[in-house]
Design a protein around this motif. Structure first.
Motif, mmCIF file in Angstrom:
data_model
loop_
_atom_site.group_PDB
_atom_site.id
_atom_site.type_symbol
_atom_site.label_atom_id
_atom_site.label_comp_id
_atom_site.label_asym_id
_atom_site.label_seq_id
_atom_site.Cartn_x
_atom_site.Cartn_y
_atom_site.Cartn_z
ATOM 1 N N ASP A 144 -6.253 -42.402 -77.397
ATOM 2 C CA ASP A 144 -5.546 -41.368 -76.637
ATOM 3 C C ASP A 144 -5.779 -41.516 -75.138
ATOM 4 N N MET A 145 -7.016 -41.803 -74.758
ATOM 5 C CA MET A 145 -7.338 -41.963 -73.333
ATOM 6 C C MET A 145 -6.691 -43.220 -72.759
ATOM 7 N N LYS A 146 -6.575 -44.243 -73.569
ATOM 8 C CA LYS A 146 -5.883 -45.467 -73.146
ATOM 9 C C LYS A 146 -4.423 -45.137 -72.829
ATOM 10 N N ILE A 147 -3.788 -44.361 -73.703
ATOM 11 C CA ILE A 147 -2.397 -43.952 -73.499
ATOM 12 C C ILE A 147 -2.283 -43.070 -72.258
ATOM 13 N N THR A 148 -3.221 -42.135 -72.096
ATOM 14 C CA THR A 148 -3.225 -41.258 -70.920
ATOM 15 C C THR A 148 -3.341 -42.075 -69.645
ATOM 16 N N TYR A 149 -4.222 -43.066 -69.640
ATOM 17 C CA TYR A 149 -4.380 -43.939 -68.470
ATOM 18 C C TYR A 149 -3.079 -44.663 -68.160
ATOM 19 N N ARG A 150 -2.463 -45.225 -69.151
ATOM 20 C CA ARG A 150 -1.209 -45.967 -68.933
ATOM 21 C C ARG A 150 -0.092 -45.053 -68.447
ATOM 22 N N GLN A 151 -0.023 -43.833 -68.981
ATOM 23 C CA GLN A 151 0.980 -42.872 -68.514
ATOM 24 C C GLN A 151 0.721 -42.486 -67.065
ATOM 25 N N THR A 152 -0.534 -42.290 -66.714
ATOM 26 C CA THR A 152 -0.905 -41.947 -65.339
ATOM 27 C C THR A 152 -0.516 -43.076 -64.387
ATOM 28 N N GLN A 153 -0.804 -44.304 -64.774
ATOM 29 C CA GLN A 153 -0.448 -45.460 -63.945
ATOM 30 C C GLN A 153 1.062 -45.585 -63.789
ATOM 31 N N PHE A 154 1.797 -45.351 -64.868
ATOM 32 C CA PHE A 154 3.254 -45.433 -64.830
ATOM 33 C C PHE A 154 3.827 -44.382 -63.877
ATOM 34 N N LYS A 155 3.315 -43.151 -63.968
ATOM 35 C CA LYS A 155 3.792 -42.081 -63.085
ATOM 36 C C LYS A 155 3.481 -42.389 -61.631
ATOM 37 N N GLN A 156 2.301 -42.957 -61.364
ATOM 38 C CA GLN A 156 1.949 -43.319 -59.993
ATOM 39 C C GLN A 156 2.880 -44.405 -59.458
ATOM 40 N N ARG A 157 3.219 -45.372 -60.288
ATOM 41 C CA ARG A 157 4.134 -46.433 -59.854
ATOM 42 C C ARG A 157 5.537 -45.880 -59.592
ATOM 43 N N LEU A 158 5.987 -44.968 -60.452
ATOM 44 C CA LEU A 158 7.289 -44.339 -60.227
ATOM 45 C C LEU A 158 7.304 -43.576 -58.907
ATOM 46 N N LEU A 159 6.237 -42.853 -58.629
ATOM 47 C CA LEU A 159 6.141 -42.108 -57.378
ATOM 48 C C LEU A 159 6.153 -43.056 -56.185
ATOM 49 N N GLN A 160 5.424 -44.154 -56.280
ATOM 50 C CA GLN A 160 5.415 -45.143 -55.200
ATOM 51 C C GLN A 160 6.809 -45.716 -54.974
ATOM 52 N N LYS A 199 -8.888 -51.958 -78.113
ATOM 53 C CA LYS A 199 -9.086 -52.930 -77.043
ATOM 54 C C LYS A 199 -8.754 -52.256 -75.712
ATOM 55 N N LEU A 200 -9.707 -52.283 -74.786
ATOM 56 C CA LEU A 200 -9.547 -51.629 -73.489
ATOM 57 C C LEU A 200 -9.712 -52.637 -72.363
ATOM 58 N N THR A 201 -8.922 -52.464 -71.314
ATOM 59 C CA THR A 201 -9.104 -53.256 -70.106
ATOM 60 C C THR A 201 -10.270 -52.668 -69.319
ATOM 61 N N GLU A 202 -10.734 -53.383 -68.335
ATOM 62 C CA GLU A 202 -11.816 -52.876 -67.498
ATOM 63 C C GLU A 202 -11.387 -51.608 -66.758
ATOM 64 N N GLU A 203 -10.125 -51.560 -66.326
ATOM 65 C CA GLU A 203 -9.598 -50.374 -65.638
ATOM 66 C C GLU A 203 -9.571 -49.170 -66.575
ATOM 67 N N GLU A 204 -9.178 -49.391 -67.819
ATOM 68 C CA GLU A 204 -9.158 -48.303 -68.807
ATOM 69 C C GLU A 204 -10.577 -47.803 -69.091
ATOM 70 N N ARG A 205 -11.526 -48.728 -69.186
ATOM 71 C CA ARG A 205 -12.927 -48.340 -69.408
ATOM 72 C C ARG A 205 -13.444 -47.493 -68.246
ATOM 73 N N THR A 206 -13.117 -47.898 -67.032
ATOM 74 C CA THR A 206 -13.550 -47.157 -65.841
ATOM 75 C C THR A 206 -12.939 -45.761 -65.832
#
Length: 93
Positions: free
Chosen positions: A56-72, A32-39
């Motif tokens: 795997d790509m779903k996990i990569t996307y979520r990790q990328t988003q998490f790192k961006q939020r931490l940086l922010q 199951k993928l969100t629209e953001e994950e599909r994009t």
């Protein structure tokens, strides 16, 4: 693409049966993928990926988003810290 076609995943090169003609029975429906994950995935790969790579790509996307939020949050913390430091220096001149 035919109703059922054996293709190779462009990410891992594993052969799998793509059922674009019966999408509800296709292996990709397991993930199951969100629209953001599909994009995110569509920006990296053209065509269908196997279920394992989709996951795997779903996990990569979520990790990328998490790192961006931490940086922010880190940047906001530094701005807040600098702001308080500037106020302190201004008061104590």
């Amino acid at each position: 693409m035919a109703c059922h076609e054996t293709i190779n995943c462009p990410r891992c090169n594993t052969a799998f049966e793509c059922r674009v003609g019966s999408i509800l029975r296709c292996q990709c429906q397991q993930v199951k993928l969100t629209e953001e994950e599909r994009t995110f995935i569509a920006g990296a790969y053209a065509g269908c990926l196997c279920a394992g790579c989709l996951n795997d790509m779903k996990i990569t996307y979520r990790q990328t988003q998490f790192k961006q939020r931490l940086l922010q949050l880190h940047i906001l913390h530094l701005k807040d810290k600098n702001s308080k430091s500037t106020i302190w220096h201004t008061k104590n001149r």
